[in-house]
Design a protein around this motif. Structure first.
Motif, PDB file in Angstrom:
ATOM      1  N   VAL A  62       0.854  -1.188   0.000  1.00 10.60           N
ATOM      2  CA  VAL A  62       0.000   0.000   0.000  1.00 10.60           C
ATOM      3  C   VAL A  62       0.891   1.239   0.000  1.00 10.60           C
ATOM      4  CG1 VAL A  62      -1.762   1.297   1.244  1.00 10.60           C
ATOM      5  CG2 VAL A  62      -1.798  -1.219   1.274  1.00 10.60           C
ATOM      6  N   ARG A  63       0.807   2.022  -1.094  1.00  8.03           N
ATOM      7  CA  ARG A  63       1.654   3.212  -1.159  1.00  8.03           C
ATOM      8  C   ARG A  63       0.869   4.509  -1.078  1.00  8.03           C
ATOM      9  NH1 ARG A  63       1.655   5.748  -6.136  1.00  8.03           N
ATOM     10  NH2 ARG A  63       1.123   4.531  -7.995  1.00  8.03           N
ATOM     11  N   ASP A  64      -0.455   4.442  -1.257  1.00  5.81           N
ATOM     12  CA  ASP A  64      -1.282   5.643  -1.148  1.00  5.81           C
ATOM     13  C   ASP A  64      -2.712   5.225  -0.870  1.00  5.81           C
ATOM     14  OD1 ASP A  64      -1.902   8.319  -1.067  1.00  5.81           O
ATOM     15  OD2 ASP A  64      -1.070   8.763  -3.058  1.00  5.81           O
ATOM     16  N   GLY A 110       2.590   1.243   3.652  1.00 11.39           N
ATOM     17  CA  GLY A 110       3.720   0.355   3.867  1.00 11.39           C
ATOM     18  C   GLY A 110       3.311  -1.061   4.231  1.00 11.39           C
ATOM     19  N   GLY A 111       2.066  -1.223   4.687  1.00 11.28           N
ATOM     20  CA  GLY A 111       1.511  -2.560   4.821  1.00 11.28           C
ATOM     21  C   GLY A 111       1.192  -3.094   3.438  1.00 11.28           C
ATOM     22  N   ARG A 135       8.897  -0.731  -6.219  1.00 10.79           N
ATOM     23  CA  ARG A 135       9.411  -1.569  -5.127  1.00 10.79           C
ATOM     24  C   ARG A 135       9.211  -0.893  -3.782  1.00 10.79           C
ATOM     25  NH1 ARG A 135      12.598  -5.877  -6.811  1.00 10.79           N
ATOM     26  NH2 ARG A 135      12.876  -5.919  -9.088  1.00 10.79           N
ATOM     27  N   ASN A 136       8.978  -1.712  -2.755  1.00 10.51           N
ATOM     28  CA  ASN A 136       8.817  -1.160  -1.409  1.00 10.51           C
ATOM     29  C   ASN A 136      10.180  -1.026  -0.728  1.00 10.51           C
ATOM     30  OD1 ASN A 136       9.516  -3.739  -0.525  1.00 10.51           O
ATOM     31  ND2 ASN A 136       7.531  -4.189   0.387  1.00 10.51           N
ATOM     32  N   GLU A 137      10.182  -0.628   0.520  1.00  7.72           N
ATOM     33  CA  GLU A 137      11.440  -0.375   1.224  1.00  7.72           C
ATOM     34  C   GLU A 137      12.278  -1.632   1.396  1.00  7.72           C
ATOM     35  OE1 GLU A 137      11.141   0.387   5.501  1.00  7.72           O
ATOM     36  OE2 GLU A 137       8.978   0.038   5.313  1.00  7.72           O
ATOM     37  N   HIS A 138      11.662  -2.800   1.227  1.00 10.20           N
ATOM     38  CA  HIS A 138      12.396  -4.055   1.349  1.00 10.20           C
ATOM     39  C   HIS A 138      12.811  -4.619  -0.010  1.00 10.20           C
ATOM     40  CE1 HIS A 138      11.147  -3.839   5.486  1.00 10.20           C
ATOM     41  NE2 HIS A 138       9.882  -3.796   5.105  1.00 10.20           N
ATOM     42  N   GLY A 139      12.548  -3.844  -1.071  1.00  8.12           N
ATOM     43  CA  GLY A 139      13.005  -4.227  -2.397  1.00  8.12           C
ATOM     44  C   GLY A 139      12.068  -5.112  -3.180  1.00  8.12           C
ATOM     45  N   LEU A 140      10.855  -5.322  -2.665  1.00  5.96           N
ATOM     46  CA  LEU A 140       9.919  -6.213  -3.356  1.00  5.96           C
ATOM     47  C   LEU A 140       8.982  -5.412  -4.264  1.00  5.96           C
ATOM     48  CD1 LEU A 140       9.231  -8.637  -0.438  1.00  5.96           C
ATOM     49  CD2 LEU A 140      10.174  -9.265  -2.644  1.00  5.96           C
ATOM     50  N   PRO A 141       8.818  -5.838  -5.529  1.00  3.27           N
ATOM     51  CA  PRO A 141       7.994  -5.075  -6.467  1.00  3.27           C
ATOM     52  C   PRO A 141       6.504  -5.265  -6.212  1.00  3.27           C
ATOM     53  CG  PRO A 141       8.783  -7.068  -7.514  1.00  3.27           C
ATOM     54  CD  PRO A 141       9.436  -7.024  -6.160  1.00  3.27           C
ATOM     55  N   GLY A 142       5.730  -4.273  -6.682  1.00  3.80           N
ATOM     56  CA  GLY A 142       4.274  -4.335  -6.586  1.00  3.80           C
ATOM     57  C   GLY A 142       3.746  -3.382  -5.546  1.00  3.80           C
ATOM     58  N   SER A 143       3.084  -2.310  -5.996  1.00  2.00           N
ATOM     59  CA  SER A 143       2.479  -1.367  -5.052  1.00  2.00           C
ATOM     60  C   SER A 143       1.125  -0.936  -5.581  1.00  2.00           C
ATOM     61  CB  SER A 143       3.383  -0.148  -4.833  1.00  2.00           C
ATOM     62  OG  SER A 143       3.416   0.663  -5.991  1.00  2.00           O
ATOM     63  N   CYS A 144       0.341  -0.308  -4.712  1.00  2.00           N
ATOM     64  CA  CYS A 144      -1.044  -0.008  -5.093  1.00  2.00           C
ATOM     65  C   CYS A 144      -1.588   1.173  -4.305  1.00  2.00           C
ATOM     66  CB  CYS A 144      -1.930  -1.225  -4.830  1.00  2.00           C
ATOM     67  SG  CYS A 144      -2.136  -1.614  -3.070  1.00  2.00           S
TER      68      CYS A 144
END
Length: 491
Positions: free
Chosen positions: A260-262, A381-382, A363-372
């Motif tokens: 979750v980015r926004d 961040g969850g 990518r999120n802060e842990h380097g994993l792709p995929g945000s929404c």
């Protein structure tokens, strides 16, 4: 030969790209010993209760009727959506629909009709546990929830478990203690006492920890390792000398996750821009059931209002794919939208408009792709799920035991909907005509008469020339079963 038993182990939310020797050595051991389904797919929406219903019916959401984690039915719940995460709500909804909450025969019903027993054990939500065998109170079997006696059935068996093992530990993040608890209950009491033909043993992690703390967080990696450890215990048990010729272990996840980015409150912006809309209930003529995949219900299905809202959605920077009632097999009734049937979600309970919040490959802060974008109470961040990105659609599945091939990588796509027909085939029971999935013949130890099958890819597009909005869906078909690979938009 001894009668085969099937133990389905649910690793809720495990993404396919998070399987590794460090995090999931026991899942990989199972896959190496048996069959690794490395092109395994969720059904849409990529939500737990939808996919549990698909697991036990072999059907798409538009066939079995659990069209999302929550459904909109004002006659049951006039002020908000019907939350199928609660066992008593599942029971009430089944009563309201006169025993047809699931519109197709389920595995528990079929087994009971043949004198067999099914058992569902879970540390997840009580509603998910009940959906695994929603007729347990009338047809028999076992439904044990780590949430306690009230959510379990039969009551006297749940009381016996609590007396013997104590109450389940409180939920943690990671939820390791409860995963160990339900494994103990299964191995040391419920299976030896009842010897069910089919067991579903469902771990709430890594899903719960992903939601709160994010995919790739240290806690989420611990969560994966914890449930994999319990899978290892079950695998070891299945290979003891008195079990090895009759226990099949199937380990799978129901969906993946994106970060979750926004956040967007869809009912608020819809109310400001187009028409008053309620969150989970009608305000004037419109109700929004929010999530990463949301639904908009329009009173009396007013086609002009449906078109206005759908066109507005397609102009929003936070909105991805949009679906409406079909005017043909691909196109929805509003230009630019897809028919809900393209993704197997066409049902009387579906929203007039089904939409997905936009996802991407960030990518999120842990380097994993995929945000929404998201419309829920989850933190930034969850992570969440429900949509049509490959990070949500591609999940995991491996199976080993006397009925499955050894040391085999399945060459064809597979999905949640294939498990039930495959089990019925192995047990020699008729497969209902309502089943959308297929028998995974190519993965079975007895394959002499298996029909040959091929994977046929397809891509569909829909566009609105006025707005420039274009959307696409990629699928793969094997026989008559369609697996969704991904969906995206260009605008």
């Amino acid at each position: 030969m001894a009668q085969s038993h099937f133990v389905i182990v649910g690793l809720d939310g495990l993404r396919a790209d998070m399987v590794s020797p460090e995090t999931t050595p026991n899942f990989l051991r199972l896959a190496q010993q048996g069959v690794h389904f490395d092109q395994h797919h969720s059904v849409f929406p990529t939500a737990t209760r939808v996919n549990i219903a698909s697991l036990v019916t072999g059907a798409y959401s538009g066939t079995h009727g659990i069209v999302n984690n929550a459904i909109f039915e004002p006659a049951i719940s006039p002020q908000t959506w019907v939350d199928l995460g609660k066992y008593d709500v599942v029971d009430a909804a089944d009563a309201y629909y006169r025993g047809q909450l699931l519109c197709t025969p389920s595995l528990g019903e079929i087994l009971a009709g043949h004198g067999d027993t099914m058992m569902a054990i879970s540390s997840g939500t009580t509603g998910s546990n009940r959906l695994m065998h929603h007729k347990v109170r009338t047809l028999g079997g076992i439904g044990f929830s780590a949430h306690g006696i009230a959510a379990s059935y039969p009551t006297d068996e749940a009381e016996t478990v609590i007396t013997k093992f104590g109450p389940a530990p409180a939920m943690g993040m990671p939820d390791s203690a409860r995963a160990e608890y339900i494994t103990d209950v299964f191995l040391h009491h419920l299976f030896p006492q009842h010897r069910p033909r089919v067991t579903i043993l469902w771990f709430s992690d890594p899903d719960k920890t992903y939601h709160a703390l994010g995919i790739g967080s240290p806690e989420s990696l611990q969560a994966i390792q914890a449930v994999d450890t319990q899978l290892g215990r079950i695998l070891d048990w299945s290979q003891e000398p008195d079990q090895a010729d009759r226990i099949n272990i199937l380990a799978l996840s129901d969906h993946g996750h994106v970060t979750v980015r926004d956040k967007v409150a869809v009912h608020e912006v819809l109310s400001a821009d187009v028409t008053p809309a309620g969150r989970g209930h009608y305000t004037d003529q419109v109700a929004v059931v929010p999530s990463l995949t949301g639904e908009i219900h329009v009173h009396n299905h007013d086609p002009k209002l449906v078109a206005r809202i759908a066109q507005w959605l397609m102009s929003q920077p936070w909105c991805g794919s949009v679906f409406t009632q079909g005017q043909n097999e691909v196109e929805g009734i509003v230009p630019g939208t897809f028919a809900r049937s393209v993704v197997g979600n066409d049902h009387a309970r579906s929203g007039d408009i089904v939409y997905i919040m936009r996802t991407d490959d960030e990518r999120n802060e842990h380097g994993l792709p995929g945000s929404c974008y998201d419309d829920s109470g989850l933190p930034l961040g969850g992570s969440t799920h429900g949509g049509l990105s490959p990070y949500e659609l591609q999940n995991v599945f491996a199976a080993a035991g006397p009925d499955f091939r050894a040391g085999h990588i399945n060459p064809l796509p597979s999905g949640t909907i294939d498990v039930m027909p495959t089990l019925l085939h192995l047990m020699g029971y008729p497969i209902p005509p309502s089943v959308d999935g297929r028998v995974l013949h190519e993965a079975l130890s007895q394959t002499a008469d298996a029909p040959e099958a091929m994977a046929e890819p397809a891509m569909y597009g829909a566009s609105d020339p006025d707005s420039g909005y274009c959307q696409y869906v990629e699928t793969t078909r094997v026989d008559q079963t369609v697996y969704i690979e991904r969906a995206w938009i260009e605008a």
